[in-house]
Design an enzyme around this catalytic site. Structure first.
Site, PDB file in Angstrom:
ATOM      1  N   CYS A 126       0.712  -1.308   0.028  1.00  0.00           N
ATOM      2  CA  CYS A 126      -0.091   0.119   0.025  1.00  0.00           C
ATOM      3  C   CYS A 126       0.854   1.244  -0.044  1.00  0.00           C
ATOM      4  O   CYS A 126       1.361   1.659  -1.015  1.00  0.00           O
ATOM      5  CB  CYS A 126      -0.984   0.198   1.212  1.00  0.00           C
ATOM      6  SG  CYS A 126      -2.214   1.083   0.976  1.00  0.00           S
ATOM      7  N   HIS A 147      -3.529  -5.586   2.464  1.00  0.00           N
ATOM      8  CA  HIS A 147      -3.133  -5.793   3.771  1.00  0.00           C
ATOM      9  C   HIS A 147      -3.778  -7.120   4.215  1.00  0.00           C
ATOM     10  O   HIS A 147      -4.025  -7.857   3.380  1.00  0.00           O
ATOM     11  CB  HIS A 147      -3.824  -4.625   4.460  1.00  0.00           C
ATOM     12  CG  HIS A 147      -3.211  -3.210   4.262  1.00  0.00           C
ATOM     13  ND1 HIS A 147      -2.125  -3.034   4.838  1.00  0.00           N
ATOM     14  CD2 HIS A 147      -3.484  -2.150   3.514  1.00  0.00           C
ATOM     15  CE1 HIS A 147      -1.750  -1.602   4.324  1.00  0.00           C
ATOM     16  NE2 HIS A 147      -2.845  -1.028   3.551  1.00  0.00           N
TER      17      HIS A 147
END
Ligand code: GLN
Length: 245
Positions: A98, A197
């Site tokens: 990310c 994630h």
């Protein structure tokens, strides 16, 4: 497998670690320990020297929100970026989640419209269209070479690859890079950039093993076949999320 050793550089653990990213390090540690591969985790913070970062076989960096990203960005851009680039270009395997993934592109435009220059290693750019636009949040299912992977995404930035062929995977459910073109992440040399994630590795042990295997092969310059582990619990978790999606 004995007498083998890996050093993992874990970049900015205090600042860049959201939505369970630390779990990735635990998985790498465990999967190595179960195979008697000696593993050392080097925590690389703002105060850590570049030479410590350079001495590694595997790289990991998690995600963060914009505030932390700005702090890290200064250190990366002014100090550690060059070494990081050399390591990635030299085929050291890496996993960048990310916010970390965004840093390795050309730039990240924050929700407030501030341009954070990236390291320009990955051929991509990321723009956050601002608070009025929805964040891209939820469980995600992706596919690469007929293998499905699952994770959780939560990002405001939309990433656009210069060459969509370089995507890590295709989005089956969820948003991925930008919510439009069905690409997810990037694979560049031996580094994976991704929005997953969750953390990504416990539910997708194949990716963990690919990182370990690639790191060992590069370090010892020999073909490595990892001892298989019982992944039935991991596979069950993966399947539940795929079915739910
Ligand atoms: N700040 C970035 C974004 O919102 C990264 C978020 C994250 O790492 N989860 O796009």
């Amino acid at each position: 497998m004995t007498n083998k050793h890996l050093t993992i550089s874990w970049l900015y653990p205090e600042l860049m670690s959201t939505y369970g990213d630390r779990g990735n390090i635990i998985v790498l540690q465990k999967r190595c320990a179960w195979r008697e591969i000696d593993i050392k985790i080097e925590k690389i913070s703002i105060s850590t020297s570049e030479s410590k970062l350079a001495n590694c076989d595997l790289l990991f960096m998690g995600g963060a929100q914009d505030t932390q990203q700005e702090i890290v960005n200064n250190d990366l851009f002014n100090k550690k970026g060059e070494v990081l680039k050399e390591l990635i270009e030299d085929n050291i395997p890496g996993l960048f989640i990310c916010g970390a993934y965004q840093f390795l592109g050309k730039y990240y435009k924050t929700a407030e419209g501030k341009n954070l220059p990236g390291l320009g290693i990955f051929p991509l750019k990321t723009e956050n269209p601002g608070e009025k636009h929805p964040r891209l949040i939820g469980n995600i299912v992706i596919e690469r070479n007929r293998q499905k992977y699952v994770g959780f995404e939560n990002h405001g930035g939309r990433t656009y690859l210069e060459n969509p062929q370089m995507a890590f995977a295709k989005v089956l459910k969820g948003y991925g890079n930008n919510g439009k073109d069905k690409t997810e992440g990037i694979i560049y040399k031996n580094s994976i950039g991704t929005y997953l994630h969750g953390p990504i590795l416990p539910k997708n042990p194949e990716i963990a093993d690919w990182l370990i295997e690639t790191a060992l092969e590069r370090k010892y310059n020999e073909k490595i076949t990892l001892t298989p582990l019982d992944d039935s619990i991991e596979k069950a978790a993966q399947e539940i999320i795929i079915n739910r999606a």
